[in-house]
Design a protein around this motif. Structure first.
Motif, PDB file in Angstrom:
ATOM      1  N   MET A 505      74.712  80.587  30.510  1.00  0.00           N
ATOM      2  CA  MET A 505      73.539  79.928  30.334  1.00  0.00           C
ATOM      3  C   MET A 505      72.338  80.708  29.589  1.00  0.00           C
ATOM      4  O   MET A 505      71.836  80.119  28.644  1.00  0.00           O
ATOM      5  N   MET A 506      72.175  81.745  29.878  1.00  0.00           N
ATOM      6  CA  MET A 506      70.936  82.617  29.516  1.00  0.00           C
ATOM      7  C   MET A 506      71.529  83.075  28.097  1.00  0.00           C
ATOM      8  O   MET A 506      70.441  82.948  27.168  1.00  0.00           O
ATOM      9  N   LYS A 507      72.586  83.430  27.650  1.00  0.00           N
ATOM     10  CA  LYS A 507      73.012  83.544  26.293  1.00  0.00           C
ATOM     11  C   LYS A 507      72.923  82.583  25.314  1.00  0.00           C
ATOM     12  O   LYS A 507      72.416  82.621  24.347  1.00  0.00           O
ATOM     13  N   VAL A 508      73.251  81.413  25.818  1.00  0.00           N
ATOM     14  CA  VAL A 508      73.520  80.118  25.073  1.00  0.00           C
ATOM     15  C   VAL A 508      72.194  79.281  24.811  1.00  0.00           C
ATOM     16  O   VAL A 508      71.826  78.796  23.756  1.00  0.00           O
ATOM     17  N   LEU A 509      71.516  78.919  26.150  1.00  0.00           N
ATOM     18  CA  LEU A 509      70.401  78.238  26.044  1.00  0.00           C
ATOM     19  C   LEU A 509      69.029  78.551  25.531  1.00  0.00           C
ATOM     20  O   LEU A 509      68.298  77.715  25.053  1.00  0.00           O
ATOM     21  N   ARG A 510      69.138  79.921  25.201  1.00  0.00           N
ATOM     22  CA  ARG A 510      68.065  80.566  24.448  1.00  0.00           C
ATOM     23  C   ARG A 510      68.016  79.811  23.037  1.00  0.00           C
ATOM     24  O   ARG A 510      66.751  79.493  22.821  1.00  0.00           O
ATOM     25  N   SER A 511      69.012  79.538  22.529  1.00  0.00           N
ATOM     26  CA  SER A 511      68.712  78.858  20.995  1.00  0.00           C
ATOM     27  C   SER A 511      68.601  77.495  21.179  1.00  0.00           C
ATOM     28  O   SER A 511      68.574  76.949  20.249  1.00  0.00           O
ATOM     29  N   PHE A 512      68.626  76.988  22.401  1.00  0.00           N
ATOM     30  CA  PHE A 512      68.279  75.344  22.606  1.00  0.00           C
ATOM     31  C   PHE A 512      66.799  75.278  23.108  1.00  0.00           C
ATOM     32  O   PHE A 512      66.532  74.289  23.720  1.00  0.00           O
ATOM     33  N   ASN A 513      65.913  76.301  22.751  1.00  0.00           N
ATOM     34  CA  ASN A 513      64.498  76.353  23.100  1.00  0.00           C
ATOM     35  C   ASN A 513      64.428  76.036  24.688  1.00  0.00           C
ATOM     36  O   ASN A 513      63.419  75.571  24.954  1.00  0.00           O
ATOM     37  N   CYS A 514      65.317  76.866  25.471  1.00  0.00           N
ATOM     38  CA  CYS A 514      65.077  76.945  27.014  1.00  0.00           C
ATOM     39  C   CYS A 514      64.875  78.117  27.515  1.00  0.00           C
ATOM     40  O   CYS A 514      65.658  79.337  27.200  1.00  0.00           O
ATOM     41  N   GLY A 515      64.160  78.526  28.703  1.00  0.00           N
ATOM     42  CA  GLY A 515      64.152  79.756  29.158  1.00  0.00           C
ATOM     43  C   GLY A 515      64.422  79.512  30.674  1.00  0.00           C
ATOM     44  O   GLY A 515      64.542  78.583  31.189  1.00  0.00           O
ATOM     45  N   ILE A 516      65.081  80.583  31.115  1.00  0.00           N
ATOM     46  CA  ILE A 516      65.656  80.394  32.684  1.00  0.00           C
ATOM     47  C   ILE A 516      64.950  81.839  33.551  1.00  0.00           C
ATOM     48  O   ILE A 516      65.008  82.690  32.968  1.00  0.00           O
ATOM     49  N   THR A 517      64.463  81.031  34.754  1.00  0.00           N
ATOM     50  CA  THR A 517      63.985  82.147  35.784  1.00  0.00           C
ATOM     51  C   THR A 517      64.959  82.172  36.850  1.00  0.00           C
ATOM     52  O   THR A 517      65.187  81.023  37.467  1.00  0.00           O
ATOM     53  N   THR A 518      65.482  83.109  37.249  1.00  0.00           N
ATOM     54  CA  THR A 518      66.101  83.426  38.443  1.00  0.00           C
ATOM     55  C   THR A 518      65.345  84.098  39.522  1.00  0.00           C
ATOM     56  O   THR A 518      64.808  85.193  39.152  1.00  0.00           O
ATOM     57  N   ALA A 519      65.633  83.801  40.823  1.00  0.00           N
ATOM     58  CA  ALA A 519      64.720  84.512  41.877  1.00  0.00           C
ATOM     59  C   ALA A 519      65.739  84.706  43.065  1.00  0.00           C
ATOM     60  O   ALA A 519      66.634  84.033  43.241  1.00  0.00           O
ATOM     61  N   SER A 520      65.308  85.945  43.645  1.00  0.00           N
ATOM     62  CA  SER A 520      66.305  86.059  44.917  1.00  0.00           C
ATOM     63  C   SER A 520      65.523  87.040  45.774  1.00  0.00           C
ATOM     64  O   SER A 520      64.699  87.559  45.330  1.00  0.00           O
ATOM     65  N   GLN A 521      65.850  86.863  47.142  1.00  0.00           N
ATOM     66  CA  GLN A 521      65.289  88.015  48.076  1.00  0.00           C
ATOM     67  C   GLN A 521      66.381  88.917  48.578  1.00  0.00           C
ATOM     68  O   GLN A 521      66.118  89.786  49.328  1.00  0.00           O
ATOM     69  N   SER A 522      67.677  89.010  47.835  1.00  0.00           N
ATOM     70  CA  SER A 522      68.272  89.880  48.337  1.00  0.00           C
ATOM     71  C   SER A 522      69.071  90.799  47.056  1.00  0.00           C
ATOM     72  O   SER A 522      69.699  90.016  46.424  1.00  0.00           O
ATOM     73  N   VAL A 523      68.579  91.897  46.704  1.00  0.00           N
ATOM     74  CA  VAL A 523      69.138  92.621  45.464  1.00  0.00           C
ATOM     75  C   VAL A 523      70.754  92.859  45.692  1.00  0.00           C
ATOM     76  O   VAL A 523      71.461  92.443  45.029  1.00  0.00           O
ATOM     77  N   GLU A 524      71.053  93.144  46.737  1.00  0.00           N
ATOM     78  CA  GLU A 524      72.652  93.672  47.184  1.00  0.00           C
ATOM     79  C   GLU A 524      73.540  92.309  46.739  1.00  0.00           C
ATOM     80  O   GLU A 524      74.566  92.403  46.220  1.00  0.00           O
ATOM     81  N   ASP A 525      72.804  91.170  47.532  1.00  0.00           N
ATOM     82  CA  ASP A 525      73.715  89.969  47.394  1.00  0.00           C
ATOM     83  C   ASP A 525      73.600  89.293  45.809  1.00  0.00           C
ATOM     84  O   ASP A 525      74.810  89.120  45.232  1.00  0.00           O
ATOM     85  N   PHE A 526      72.681  89.439  45.199  1.00  0.00           N
ATOM     86  CA  PHE A 526      72.474  88.824  43.795  1.00  0.00           C
ATOM     87  C   PHE A 526      73.329  89.892  42.624  1.00  0.00           C
ATOM     88  O   PHE A 526      73.954  89.369  41.854  1.00  0.00           O
ATOM     89  N   LEU A 527      73.766  90.890  43.011  1.00  0.00           N
ATOM     90  CA  LEU A 527      74.535  92.057  42.425  1.00  0.00           C
ATOM     91  C   LEU A 527      76.008  92.213  42.829  1.00  0.00           C
ATOM     92  O   LEU A 527      76.566  92.990  42.588  1.00  0.00           O
ATOM     93  N   SER A 528      76.380  91.321  43.733  1.00  0.00           N
ATOM     94  CA  SER A 528      77.697  91.396  44.249  1.00  0.00           C
ATOM     95  C   SER A 528      78.857  90.589  43.801  1.00  0.00           C
ATOM     96  O   SER A 528      79.985  91.013  43.821  1.00  0.00           O
ATOM     97  N   ALA A 529      78.286  89.876  42.546  1.00  0.00           N
ATOM     98  CA  ALA A 529      79.570  89.026  41.804  1.00  0.00           C
ATOM     99  C   ALA A 529      79.634  89.865  40.697  1.00  0.00           C
ATOM    100  O   ALA A 529      79.052  89.914  39.626  1.00  0.00           O
ATOM    101  N   ARG A 530      80.957  90.607  40.703  1.00  0.00           N
ATOM    102  CA  ARG A 530      81.552  91.170  39.464  1.00  0.00           C
ATOM    103  C   ARG A 530      82.933  91.083  39.415  1.00  0.00           C
ATOM    104  O   ARG A 530      83.696  90.745  40.124  1.00  0.00           O
TER     105      ARG A 530
END
Length: 624
Positions: A505-530
């Motif tokens: 979404m972040m790569k594609v929607l930039r060219s469609f005039n869209c900004g994306i804000t992601t927010a989290s309270q857990s760094v470890e969980d946010f970085l767990s998907a790889r």
């Protein structure tokens, strides 16, 4: 460069250079801008209604830390630094350095030299030798360097307090002196007249590299003529305004533990961006923003086990007349929808094999065909009831129980799981036609009722985001913003493709005039998907030009530093590490980035937003 004949290159008699205009003093101008009165005291000067004091750095620590120097250059506007530079004669420098080396060798070799004298002499010799080498091989230059610190206050008491503060801060880099009985000379040295009247009191012989540390080439302010107010610069006290339309993209990442001001910051951004005319779409797992959205005339979409709203996962987006067909060819949208549905089904059934995925993709394609939808269908003519629903897919697979038992056996476990979402307790969330109108400039998807069921939240997240993505891609490219709160929910280590979709979404929607804000309270969980290619949480953070780090636990901060390679100073770590019993004091205070620039930010709301958020006032109450 434009070539000129030699006769034109010679200076004409009446020609004036820039240097000529600034040499000497314009007495008429100086008289016009001079203060009405100036009163000298022992250690200060009163200029009009203000009290001033000019301090001098008379000696510098032998080892300077650039971070410490940066901190003292980030001081409020009523404290100014003035530097004088004078290039030193190189021949004299070499003579003095050779002389210093000889003297220190003699000092070391006397019978009176103790261990401390020998160590100090060795250090002086090494320093002088290094400087000689730099002069010889690096063509370095040596300067006489002077630093003055000018303070301004509205009273003598305030000036004395400011002096104490400044001396404390500058003690990190050297010895500060208040030139008693020469206050006026120091004051005149501060003026932009290039006339240092206290040069004999403050100078340091140093090279150009050391001098460069004292010039704030870093930017400690974020202030645009237009843009969004982010809050207050905690170091300088100035307002922080960022025009995200001038940045590489409008994407943003916010991290901080629960109750530390993350939602407050998000709400301020949402309302400010909405006032700029942007469409705002928010995924709200904690149910914090819906009431405010509804009050402002927006759509409050509530997902509930009974009687709630629903978005049919099998819907296809309408195509705006402004978007050319070659950019959003229907066949591509249909195939992409099938691909997205496969990811959503993997979130429902984590054990799906590649073979099951291939079989399921054919079933999905067939269920659309049975509804008369293929690559040639004009979806703009379809209504919500024209699309297949999950029950149609379930019944299609069920037919093969009798028609093709070997094929059904391969997908039987998934079929059993799907039954829960078609006829079970989650049926009203996923099974059926879309029953909500989201044609609104403010849309909040409220997932609060699912807050204790992370798996269902994750599936809803993905369904909402995939639907929203293709609505924007097939729309009219009006400015829009997507806010994804608690984005770590979708970070399933077993199905990294869900988090990969946000990266997409972040790569594609930039060219469609869209900004994306992601927010989290857990760094470890946010970085767990790889997966074997990348860590998608890290990729999302890297894609975000703007980042706000709010206080967190020390363990979380260490994890953030290790995973992202962020380096924070001791003072910055003190801001970011949550202290026992200090949560209220630290709320809304953190480190804010735009690209490589960073400042200490305190989040602040305007009066209207504050009443809407903290007091939960209705907009009608504020406008009556």
């Amino acid at each position: 460069m434009v070539w000129k004949p030699k006769w034109l290159q010679r200076k004409q008699p009446d020609e004036t250079t820039f240097e000529d205009t600034v040499s000497g003093m314009n007495e008429t101008l100086l008289t016009a801008i001079a203060p009405d009165n100036l009163t000298e005291y022992d250690s200060s000067v009163r200029v009009g209604a203000n009290y001033t004091r000019t301090l001098l750095i008379v000696d510098y620590d032998p080892i300077q830390d650039q971070n410490k120097i940066q901190q003292v250059t980030e001081i409020p506007e009523n404290v100014s630094l003035v530097h004088y530079l004078q290039e030193y004669n190189m021949g004299e420098v070499r003579t003095q350095l050779v002389k210093s080396i000889k003297q220190n060798r003699m000092k070391m070799n006397t019978r009176f030299a103790d261990e401390q004298t020998i160590i100090e002499s060795e250090g002086q010799i090494e320093s002088a030798s290094e400087m000689l080498r730099n002069l010889s091989y690096r063509n370095d230059k040596i300067y006489l360097f002077h630093t003055l610190i000018h303070l301004v206050a509205s009273s003598q008491e305030e000036l004395d307090q400011l002096t104490t503060t400044v001396k404390s801060k500058f003690s990190k880099i050297g010895i500060i002196h208040n030139p008693t009985d020469r206050a006026v000379d120091a004051f005149r040295s501060f003026l932009p007249l290039n006339d240092n009247k206290v040069d004999e009191l403050t100078y340091k012989m140093t090279n150009s590299e050391a001098i460069s540390y004292f010039f704030p080439f870093h930017e400690n302010e974020m202030f645009s003529e237009t843009g969004l107010i982010k809050g207050r610069n905690m170091t300088t006290g100035n307002v922080v305004i960022v025009d995200d339309t001038n940045l590489l993209n409008r994407h943003e990442f916010v991290i901080g533990i629960s109750g530390i001001g993350k939602s407050t910051y998000l709400f301020a951004n949402m309302t400010n961006k909405h006032m700029l005319g942007r469409k705002i779409i928010t995924v709200d797992p904690k149910g914090e923003f819906g009431r405010n959205y509804s009050d402002l005339g927006g759509a409050w979409v509530k997902f509930q086990l009974k009687g709630g709203n629903r978005i049919n996962p099998m819907d296809l987006p309408k195509i705006s007349e402004k978007i050319q067909m070659e950019e959003t060819e229907l066949g591509n949208i249909l195939l992409t929808k099938i691909s997205n549905l496969l990811v959503m089904f993997q979130l429902m059934y984590n054990s799906m094999s590649d073979l099951q995925e291939d079989i399921l993709s054919r079933y999905i394609q067939k269920v659309y065909e049975e509804k008369g939808i293929d690559e040639t269908t004009d979806v703009n003519q379809l209504t919500a009831d024209d699309y297949p629903i999950l029950e149609d897919l379930y019944e299609l697979i069920a037919r093969d129980k009798q028609n093709d038992p070997p094929l059904y056996e391969r997908i039987r476990d998934f079929h059993t799981t799907l039954e829960t979402y078609v006829y079970g307790i989650y049926s009203e969330l996923f099974n059926g036609a879309t029953n909500v109108n989201i044609d609104n400039e403010l849309v909040c998807y409220d997932l609060k009722e699912m807050s204790n069921n992370e798996k269902i939240q994750r599936i809803l997240f993905y369904n909402i985001l995939s639907h929203t993505t293709y609505e924007i891609m097939s729309g009219d490219r009006q400015p829009s913003e997507i806010f994804i709160d608690e984005a770590h929910v979708i970070a399933d280590p077993k199905v990294p493709k869900a988090m990969e979709f946000i990266y997409f979404m972040m790569k594609v929607l930039r060219s469609f005039n869209c900004g994306i804000t992601t927010a989290s309270q857990s760094v470890e969980d946010f970085l767990s998907a790889r997966d074997e290619n990348r860590n998608y949480g890290k990729a999302i953070i890297t894609q975000s030009v703007q980042r706000l780090y709010l206080p967190m636990s020390e363990e979380e901060l260490k994890y953030l530093e290790e995973e992202l390679g962020n380096q924070f100073s001791k003072e910055e770590r003190s801001t970011l590490i949550l202290k026992d019993g200090k949560k209220k004091e630290q709320a809304g205070k953190g480190i804010f980035y735009t690209g490589s620039k960073k400042i200490k930010l305190e989040v602040q709301l305007n009066e209207v937003t504050e009443k809407l958020w903290f007091e939960q006032k209705s907009i009608n109450e504020l406008t009556m």
